[in-house]
Design an enzyme around this catalytic site. Structure first.
Site: not given
Ligand code: BES
Ligand code: ZN
Ligand code: ZN
Length: 476
Positions: A254, A329
């Site tokens: 990230k 997930r």
């Molecule tokens: N923990 C994150 C989701 C998240 C984002 C929680 C912002 C709280 C605030 C999750 O694990 C994630 O990174 N999801 C990705 C999925 C994508 C790669 C399909 C997302 O939503 O960007």
């Molecule tokens: Zn994530």
């Protein structure tokens, strides 16, 4: 939480007063001179809230909203309670009596807002907040002690959830989280079993183990159980909480700003599940619940799982990893498949799962999906009561298409478009019972104070679920 809520009509110390009323004629006579009374009556026709300073005390008057939209009226009362907290803090008056000339619900909501606003996380600061809300004295013979006790329990639980979220990775690894859960179990009287890495390996929880591969700290899988003597439900209700104690994204790293910088909150689901079971046990709500918390951090260590990997989940499903940041997930799927062994009445998972849920709800609500109409409707109503609102998203069949893979049974990514539903669809594959998924990515963590929610972890989901269980299984 040290604040006491008492029902005493007399106290020797200096205390400030809050008056909650429906009609402006309901002002308590003894407190005001007749000209003051006439003035206030008139003012309350135009204004909902008046603060009178009578050093060293103060009087805060709040006239509750018309109850056409009860949920909104109660939320306004909570927010008024939060404003009162700010005034008390500024004036350094730590004891407040609440004179209730309205119903039980507005009183409880007002008091809840006052209490929830009093949270602060200052354990790592040299200069601590010195102000303390010491006592709340409720002047209302009709309000039930049980309700006051439950309010105190749920506030404590929300503070606990907020603390867990606010704790950074350096002090809250998966193992430390499991320890905190055990301590909570000891305090509230629910049982906890923690599976360590060896057992997780033996169980072949491939999703949890894959996410953990880049970490130097071992994963944990905590099983919490509150089983009262005479539960009202025959089959248990299971709560699953995403326990990613820190989400760097893994190799699909990230960016830092406004993304990784607050990913200590990625165990907000685990915090809510732990806190609600804590509250259910403490308040002795007659429901048999089991909590499942798969926990690890998600890091790009030398042995990290990679995009392109194919992993085998607890239930045997194979998953092609397309993005290591879609990690939640994977561990939730293992816990959901594991839940089957309990033959559950209902399974609810709570997770900070997708960034796109943040875009949908902001921090004002949560996304909900599931396969059981009755329970979803009940949950939505419980959410309106406590103002942790739910917006339902579809689990359309077409949303499984993007999850297909040419090398495995599924892939873990899907598409950007419809991502919150697609993530739900991924989880659905592992459920064979009545199931609800709540994506709390929006409200779990806020970046500035908002009335009774304080910057940082909010404890979102705790009040929602506690109220859901209270409504389903009222205490006799
Ligand atoms: N923990 C994150 C989701 C998240 C984002 C929680 C912002 C709280 C605030 C999750 O694990 C994630 O990174 N999801 C990705 C999925 C994508 C790669 C399909 C997302 O939503 O960007
Ligand atoms: Zn994530
Ligand atoms: Zn995550």
């Amino acid at each position: 939480m040290k604040t006491q809520i008492l029902k005493i009509s007399e106290l020797k110390e200096t205390i400030s007063t809050a008056i909650i009323l429906k009609e402006s004629d309901n002002l308590p006579k003894g407190l005001f001179k007749s000209n003051e009374l006439a003035f206030l009556k008139k003012r309350l026709k135009e204004e909902q809230e008046i603060t009178i300073f009578r050093y060293p005390e103060l009087i805060f008057i709040y006239k509750i909203e018309d109850e056409n939209n009860q949920s909104f009226a109660l939320e306004k009362a909570r927010k008024a309670g939060a404003r009162l907290f700010q005034i008390l803090k500024k004036e350094k008056t730590g004891i407040i009596q609440i004179w209730n000339k309205s119903g039980e619900k507005p009183l409880l909501a007002f008091t809840e807002g006052l209490l929830l606003a009093s949270y602060s996380f200052s354990k790592y600061k040299k200069e601590k907040d010195s102000f303390e809300l010491k006592k709340i004295l409720v002047l209302d013979e009709n309000v039930k002690n049980k309700e006051l006790k439950e309010l105190s329990v749920i506030t404590e639980a929300v503070f606990f959830a907020r603390d867990l979220v606010n704790e950074p990775l350096s002090t809250l690894t998966a193992e430390k989280l499991a320890k905190e859960i055990q301590i909570a179990g000891g305090k509230a009287g629910f049982s906890v079993e923690v599976f360590e890495k060896q057992k997780i390996k033996a169980l072949k929880m491939g999703g949890l183990l894959a996410v953990n591969r880049g970490s130097i700290d071992p994963p944990t899988f905590s099983v919490l159980e509150w089983k009262p003597e005479k539960p009202a439900n025959k089959k248990p209700i299971i709560l699953v909480g995403k326990g990613v104690v820190y989400d760097t994204g893994g190799l699909s790293l990230k960016p830092t700003f406004n993304s990784m910088d607050y990913m200590k909150s990625d165990m907000g689901g685990a915090a809510a599940v732990t806190a609600v079971i804590y509250a259910l046990a403490k308040a002795e709500i007659p429901v048999h619940v089991i909590g499942l918390i798969p926990a690890t951090d998600n890091r790009p260590g030398l042995n990290a799982f990679t995009p392109g990997d194919v992993i085998t989940m607890f239930d045997g499903t194979t998953v092609e990893i397309k993005n290591t940041d879609a990690e939640g997930r994977l561990l939730l799927a293992d816990a959901l498949a594991y839940a089957k062994k309990y033959d559950p009445e209902l399974v609810i998972d709570v997770a900070t799962l997708t960034g796109s849920a943040v875009l949908i709800t902001g921090d004002e609500g949560m996304a909900v999906m599931g396969n059981n109409r009755q329970y979803i409707e009940k949950l939505k109503i419980s959410g309106e009561d406590v103002y942790e609102r739910l917006v339902e998203l579809p689990l359309w069949e077409e949303f499984s298409e993007p999850l297909k893979s040419s090398v495995a049974d599924m892939n873990n990514l899907g598409t950007r478009e419809g991502q919150t539903s697609i993530a739900g669809k991924f989880l659905e594959h592992f459920t064979e019972y009545k199931w609800i998924h709540i994506d709390i990515a929006g409200p779990a963590f806020i970046h500035e104070d908002k009335t009774y929610r304080i910057k940082g972890g909010t404890g979102s989901g705790t009040r929602l679920l506690f109220n859901f269980f209270k409504n389903l299984f009222p205490k006799k």
